[in-house]
Design a protein around this motif. Structure first.
Motif, PDB file in Angstrom:
ATOM      1  N   GLU A  99       0.822  -1.217   0.000  1.00  0.00           N
ATOM      2  CA  GLU A  99       0.000   0.000   0.000  1.00  0.00           C
ATOM      3  C   GLU A  99       0.848   1.255   0.000  1.00  0.00           C
ATOM      4  OE1 GLU A  99      -3.761  -1.760   2.526  1.00  0.00           O
ATOM      5  OE2 GLU A  99      -3.449   0.425   2.402  1.00  0.00           O
ATOM      6  N   GLU A 100       1.940   1.217   0.752  1.00  0.00           N
ATOM      7  CA  GLU A 100       2.733   2.451   0.820  1.00  0.00           C
ATOM      8  C   GLU A 100       3.403   2.731  -0.532  1.00  0.00           C
ATOM      9  OE1 GLU A 100       5.379   1.968   4.128  1.00  0.00           O
ATOM     10  OE2 GLU A 100       6.626   0.469   3.115  1.00  0.00           O
ATOM     11  N   ASN A 101       3.844   1.698  -1.220  1.00  0.00           N
ATOM     12  CA  ASN A 101       4.429   1.923  -2.547  1.00  0.00           C
ATOM     13  C   ASN A 101       3.362   2.386  -3.543  1.00  0.00           C
ATOM     14  OD1 ASN A 101       6.720   0.905  -1.363  1.00  0.00           O
ATOM     15  ND2 ASN A 101       6.864  -0.917  -2.660  1.00  0.00           N
ATOM     16  N   ASN A 102       2.201   1.772  -3.471  1.00  0.00           N
ATOM     17  CA  ASN A 102       1.143   2.117  -4.413  1.00  0.00           C
ATOM     18  C   ASN A 102       0.705   3.573  -4.261  1.00  0.00           C
ATOM     19  OD1 ASN A 102       1.142  -0.422  -5.560  1.00  0.00           O
ATOM     20  ND2 ASN A 102      -0.474  -1.206  -4.232  1.00  0.00           N
ATOM     21  N   ARG A 107      -0.840   4.210  -8.255  1.00  0.00           N
ATOM     22  CA  ARG A 107      -1.658   3.138  -8.822  1.00  0.00           C
ATOM     23  C   ARG A 107      -1.276   1.828  -8.132  1.00  0.00           C
ATOM     24  NH1 ARG A 107       0.588   2.380 -14.940  1.00  0.00           N
ATOM     25  NH2 ARG A 107      -0.615   0.457 -14.820  1.00  0.00           N
ATOM     26  N   ALA A 108      -2.137   0.833  -8.252  1.00  0.00           N
ATOM     27  CA  ALA A 108      -1.865  -0.464  -7.643  1.00  0.00           C
ATOM     28  C   ALA A 108      -0.960  -1.259  -8.574  1.00  0.00           C
ATOM     29  CB  ALA A 108      -3.171  -1.213  -7.405  1.00  0.00           C
ATOM     30  N   GLN A 109       0.336  -1.323  -8.251  1.00  0.00           N
ATOM     31  CA  GLN A 109       1.256  -2.021  -9.138  1.00  0.00           C
ATOM     32  C   GLN A 109       2.375  -2.754  -8.403  1.00  0.00           C
ATOM     33  OE1 GLN A 109       3.084   1.429 -11.388  1.00  0.00           O
ATOM     34  NE2 GLN A 109       4.932   0.576 -10.448  1.00  0.00           N
ATOM     35  N   SER A 110       2.506  -2.497  -7.116  1.00  0.00           N
ATOM     36  CA  SER A 110       3.691  -2.919  -6.393  1.00  0.00           C
ATOM     37  C   SER A 110       3.385  -4.095  -5.476  1.00  0.00           C
ATOM     38  CB  SER A 110       4.203  -1.722  -5.577  1.00  0.00           C
ATOM     39  OG  SER A 110       5.473  -1.985  -5.063  1.00  0.00           O
ATOM     40  N   PHE A 111       4.118  -5.196  -5.667  1.00  0.00           N
ATOM     41  CA  PHE A 111       3.921  -6.407  -4.870  1.00  0.00           C
ATOM     42  C   PHE A 111       5.247  -6.781  -4.232  1.00  0.00           C
ATOM     43  CE2 PHE A 111      -0.335  -7.196  -6.302  1.00  0.00           C
ATOM     44  CZ  PHE A 111      -0.373  -6.558  -7.527  1.00  0.00           C
ATOM     45  N   VAL A 112       5.196  -6.999  -2.929  1.00  0.00           N
ATOM     46  CA  VAL A 112       6.434  -7.212  -2.188  1.00  0.00           C
ATOM     47  C   VAL A 112       6.363  -8.500  -1.363  1.00  0.00           C
ATOM     48  CG1 VAL A 112       6.921  -4.738  -2.125  1.00  0.00           C
ATOM     49  CG2 VAL A 112       5.627  -5.821  -0.243  1.00  0.00           C
ATOM     50  N   ALA A 113       7.482  -8.830  -0.748  1.00  0.00           N
ATOM     51  CA  ALA A 113       7.568 -10.037   0.071  1.00  0.00           C
ATOM     52  C   ALA A 113       6.860  -9.813   1.405  1.00  0.00           C
ATOM     53  CB  ALA A 113       9.024 -10.399   0.300  1.00  0.00           C
ATOM     54  N   GLY A 114       5.922 -10.714   1.730  1.00  0.00           N
ATOM     55  CA  GLY A 114       5.229 -10.627   3.010  1.00  0.00           C
ATOM     56  C   GLY A 114       5.889 -11.571   4.009  1.00  0.00           C
ATOM     57  N   SER A 115       5.093 -12.513   4.535  1.00  0.00           N
ATOM     58  CA  SER A 115       5.636 -13.475   5.497  1.00  0.00           C
ATOM     59  C   SER A 115       6.409 -14.566   4.782  1.00  0.00           C
ATOM     60  CB  SER A 115       4.495 -14.169   6.251  1.00  0.00           C
ATOM     61  OG  SER A 115       3.568 -13.235   6.704  1.00  0.00           O
TER      62      SER A 115
ATOM     63  N   VAL B  52      12.718  -9.074  -2.449  1.00  0.00           N
ATOM     64  CA  VAL B  52      12.306  -9.218  -3.845  1.00  0.00           C
ATOM     65  C   VAL B  52      10.976  -8.497  -4.030  1.00  0.00           C
ATOM     66  CG1 VAL B  52      13.468 -11.416  -4.205  1.00  0.00           C
ATOM     67  CG2 VAL B  52      11.138 -11.392  -3.317  1.00  0.00           C
ATOM     68  N   ALA B  53      10.652  -8.174  -5.270  1.00  0.00           N
ATOM     69  CA  ALA B  53       9.371  -7.518  -5.538  1.00  0.00           C
ATOM     70  C   ALA B  53       8.992  -7.707  -6.998  1.00  0.00           C
ATOM     71  CB  ALA B  53       9.452  -6.030  -5.198  1.00  0.00           C
ATOM     72  N   HIS B  54       7.720  -7.431  -7.272  1.00  0.00           N
ATOM     73  CA  HIS B  54       7.232  -7.371  -8.648  1.00  0.00           C
ATOM     74  C   HIS B  54       6.572  -6.022  -8.835  1.00  0.00           C
ATOM     75  CE1 HIS B  54       5.019  -7.855 -12.300  1.00  0.00           C
ATOM     76  NE2 HIS B  54       3.854  -8.065 -11.726  1.00  0.00           N
TER      77      HIS B  54
END
Lengths: 174, 174
Positions: A99-102, A107-115, B52-54
């Motif tokens: 959310e902070e990157n987006n 826009r909703a584009q950023s997916f990162v490592a969670g757990s 890592v990220a996408h």
């Protein structure tokens, strides 16, 4: 069918997930996996990067593939089969929108490592593990070894699809 | 608006992409970036993994964030601000479906690193780079330094959104 065996492995892997963050530098490395006698290789979290990937579907993860020095050297020399002593580690984390990157991108584009989900290893010894193509397979969830024989055999069953590259799917990321 | 500046940076980054594989262990490290005087830190491809990220959207990449020893130590200690001498590298590759993996999984789910796009660095020196929050920003496409001042200033403009974490967006992946 091979893909079904692989899917079962993947489902078993997901079933082993504990959905919380694992702080620090990784699971404890004391426990052995009884099937192949694999302990978590010490310091694997510090190994060099081979590549990254995203698995969608049931896995829904982001992953980093790391290698010990023997692995990295073999990859960079383009050398097959991998030499004995090669160890490849596959780390994975849940695939989480940031959310902070987006907010910053607008826009909703950023997916990162969670757990962290689990870590898997392939260890090469062409004599000792000849029955499984020269590699032993292991998986650890928060330091706890996956001990189910059928699941671990499933690793090899899937990897046979890439026998031509010494059973290793991951390419080196330049 | 900040997001627009960041988007322009991203677009400029994409415009700098050469769509082919970069063999070997990374771009040559001889060239300096005239704006901040940054050379490619030697051996960065061998640094330890932070996360890592996408990035979807216009970037459409998979990325690995690596850190030198100072960076990794600070991350693991949960220490902010990052000490002088910290260097963080963001490597990226095109986001490519893997047909051979999908065949094995039996469904389209696997995305892997394709061609290298560019590498970006943040270098910490709180006195020297005080005007930009203590960090200098640099970008290299196949060893060629991005020299456009407005674009590099745009890096800092975006990163101001995360000033509370010493201008660094990436969290450490456990």
């Amino acid at each position: 069918m091979k893909w079904l065996a692989c899917l079962l492995v993947a489902v078993a892997a997901v079933a082993g997930v504990v959905a919380r963050s694992a702080p620090g530098s990784g699971p404890a490395d004391g426990e052995a996996a009884p099937i192949f006698g694999v302990k978590i290789p010490p310091g694997y979290r510090d190994w060099k990067l081979i590549s990254v990937a995203h698995e969608a579907g049931n896995l829904n993860d982001l992953r980093a593939i790391l290698g010990n020095d023997v692995a990295i050297k073999a990859y960079r020399e383009g050398k097959l089969p991998f030499p004995d002593g090669t160890i490849i580690a596959r780390l994975a984390w849940s695939y989480v929108p940031s959310e902070e990157n987006n907010k910053v991108f607008g826009r909703a584009q950023s997916f990162v490592a969670g757990s962290a989900t689990n870590v898997q290893f392939m260890v090469k010894d062409s004599k000792k593990y000849a029955a499984t193509g020269g590699w032993k397979y292991a998986q650890f969830d928060y330091g706890k070894a996956l001990a189910d024989e059928a699941t671990l055999q499933g690793c090899f069953n899937c990897h046979q699809a890439i026998k031509d590259r010494d059973y290793v799917f991951t390419h080196y990321a330049p």
